[in-house]
Design a protein around this motif. Structure first.
Motif, PDB file in Angstrom:
ATOM      1  N   ARG A 196      86.619  28.197  10.124  1.00 40.57           N
ATOM      2  CA  ARG A 196      87.471  27.578   9.092  1.00 40.57           C
ATOM      3  C   ARG A 196      87.242  26.064   9.083  1.00 40.57           C
ATOM      4  NH1 ARG A 196      91.880  31.158   7.346  1.00 40.57           N
ATOM      5  NH2 ARG A 196      91.736  33.106   8.534  1.00 40.57           N
ATOM      6  N   SER A 200      88.427  24.616   3.927  1.00 45.60           N
ATOM      7  CA  SER A 200      88.647  26.062   3.832  1.00 45.60           C
ATOM      8  C   SER A 200      90.070  26.414   3.421  1.00 45.60           C
ATOM      9  CB  SER A 200      88.311  26.731   5.164  1.00 45.60           C
ATOM     10  OG  SER A 200      89.164  26.267   6.199  1.00 45.60           O
ATOM     11  N   LEU A 208      87.417  32.958   1.497  1.00 43.42           N
ATOM     12  CA  LEU A 208      87.336  32.803   2.950  1.00 43.42           C
ATOM     13  C   LEU A 208      86.362  33.810   3.553  1.00 43.42           C
ATOM     14  CD1 LEU A 208      91.108  32.251   3.857  1.00 43.42           C
ATOM     15  CD2 LEU A 208      89.279  30.546   3.933  1.00 43.42           C
ATOM     16  N   LEU A 211      82.986  32.421   2.952  1.00 42.17           N
ATOM     17  CA  LEU A 211      82.800  31.277   3.854  1.00 42.17           C
ATOM     18  C   LEU A 211      82.477  31.752   5.266  1.00 42.17           C
ATOM     19  CD1 LEU A 211      83.028  28.296   4.720  1.00 42.17           C
ATOM     20  CD2 LEU A 211      85.496  28.650   4.957  1.00 42.17           C
ATOM     21  N   ARG A 212      83.191  32.751   5.743  1.00 45.81           N
ATOM     22  CA  ARG A 212      82.958  33.262   7.095  1.00 45.81           C
ATOM     23  C   ARG A 212      81.527  33.763   7.271  1.00 45.81           C
ATOM     24  NH1 ARG A 212      86.972  37.915   8.664  1.00 45.81           N
ATOM     25  NH2 ARG A 212      85.762  38.929   7.012  1.00 45.81           N
ATOM     26  N   TRP A 215      79.154  30.788   7.244  1.00 48.56           N
ATOM     27  CA  TRP A 215      79.236  30.080   8.524  1.00 48.56           C
ATOM     28  C   TRP A 215      78.448  30.829   9.590  1.00 48.56           C
ATOM     29  CZ3 TRP A 215      80.805  31.144  13.448  1.00 48.56           C
ATOM     30  CH2 TRP A 215      80.965  30.050  14.301  1.00 48.56           C
ATOM     31  N   ILE A 239      81.223  25.055   1.562  1.00 52.76           N
ATOM     32  CA  ILE A 239      82.509  25.227   0.872  1.00 52.76           C
ATOM     33  C   ILE A 239      82.284  25.405  -0.626  1.00 52.76           C
ATOM     34  CG2 ILE A 239      84.640  24.057   0.211  1.00 52.76           C
ATOM     35  CD1 ILE A 239      84.853  25.129   2.972  1.00 52.76           C
TER      36      ILE A 239
END
Length: 355
Positions: A196, A200, A208, A211-212, A215, A239
């Motif tokens: 996060r 985020s 999210l 994004l996870r 990442w 992001i």
């Protein structure tokens, strides 16, 4: 440079008998991932040495001796974290010259500024962004590294004397104990929080999830390439792609930096696809502070007034006494928040009615 076990063992006698020890470290956070401890600078009476933790040495005999000494550091947070993470080393006690300077009200408390102000010595700014994992070190890198500890003892003596004169030496001792405590624990990363990144909190659950996955992809690429994650893809771009992925008709290709190889570009798109399909979705984390009441607002204003008045009297930064967040917590529930303060901070705040 101590880079052989025989050299280290020969040096231990000098370390054991030293009246004082100054220490600093260098890592390669700008050049490698994960970062690692690359150099330990140690100053003793009449001796400044570099210890190479990358040389495969058994440093445990030296670390045992160092635990017996009060170590002199400057701004030791990062050094303590690296020593704990890479060598499982926690000092017994320390004197932090940056903390000392701040408690004396010095506003420019970088080592270069302090050495110039108190000792009249001008240090070269040097190769701060150098790759400290390279071997051999250049002569300029060695000189810069040694200068980080060479002046710590006379600087600490001057600062200690002024702390005694102002009656703040015990404040500093308590602050150093807290510094050791705060940086001696390396908790495992929370798998639901580590990804996060900044920005985020503005994403909904599906964003999210994307994004996870982005990442995770970036993390794997960074480790494989031994490069910091932002060299692979900046957090701002990550992001941006996660937010844009919420529109199923949006072409994401223009958002992917052109410097990425075709393989990495495919990796980004695949991460987005995986995030769009992910189940269950991560939850949005909302941190809700207790609602302010009229009474807590009044207590906050009074605590802030007391803090700022005492800071002005002492000539120090008010946040050394308490941050705004701490004042908010104290205004809501003094009894719960006060134990987090150091004793000298509690004494300076003097809350109305004793809390």
């Amino acid at each position: 440079m101590i880079n052989e076990q025989a050299k280290l063992m020969e040096w231990l006698g000098l370390l054991e008998s030293a009246a004082w020890v100054g220490i600093d470290t260098e890592a390669d956070s700008l050049h490698a991932y994960p970062e690692k401890l690359c150099l330990i600078q140690v100053s003793l009476p009449g001796s400044n040495v570099l210890v190479d933790p990358l040389a495969g040495l058994d440093l445990s005999p030296a670390l045992e001796i160092l635990r017996k000494h009060e170590l002199i550091l400057h701004g030791g947070d990062y050094d303590l974290r690296m020593l704990r993470k890479d060598l499982d080393f926690v000092p017994g006690s320390l004197f932090d010259t940056m903390l000392a300077a701040r408690l004396l009200g010095v506003r420019e408390f970088g080592l270069t500024n302090l050495v110039n102000r108190f000792l009249g010595v001008t240090l070269e700014k040097g190769p701060q962004k150098a790759n400290w994992a390279r071997r051999p070190l250049t002569p300029r890198m060695e000189e810069y590294a040694l200068n980080d500890t060479a002046h710590l003892k006379p600087l600490s003596d001057l600062l200690r004397g002024q702390l005694v004169e102002k009656g703040r030496l015990e404040w500093h001792r308590e602050a150093c104990r807290r510094l050791i405590e705060d940086n001696s624990h390396v908790p495992p990363p929370d798998p639901d929080l580590v990804w996060r990144i900044k920005g985020s909190r503005h994403l909904p659950p599906r964003g999210l999830a994307v994004l996870r996955e982005l990442w995770r992809w970036r993390e794997a690429e960074a480790i494989a390439a031994n490069r910091p994650p932002y060299f692979i893809l900046s957090s701002e771009v990550v992001i941006g792609i996660a937010a844009a992925s919420l529109d199923p008709g949006r072409d994401l290709e223009p958002l992917i930096p052109k410097h990425l190889t075709p393989r990495r570009r495919r990796g980004v798109i695949e991460a987005v696809i995986q995030g769009r399909k992910a189940q269950p979705l991560p939850q949005v984390i909302r941190v809700r502070a207790p609602g302010a009441t009229e009474a807590s607002k009044r207590r906050y204003v009074e605590l802030e007034r007391i803090r700022d008045h005492r800071a002005t009297e002492l000539g120090i930064d008010a946040t050394l006494i308490a941050s705004r967040a701490t004042l908010v917590a104290l205004s809501h529930d003094w009894d719960s928040a006060a134990p987090e303060l150091m004793s000298w901070q509690r004494a300076l705040l003097q809350p109305p009615g004793g809390g």
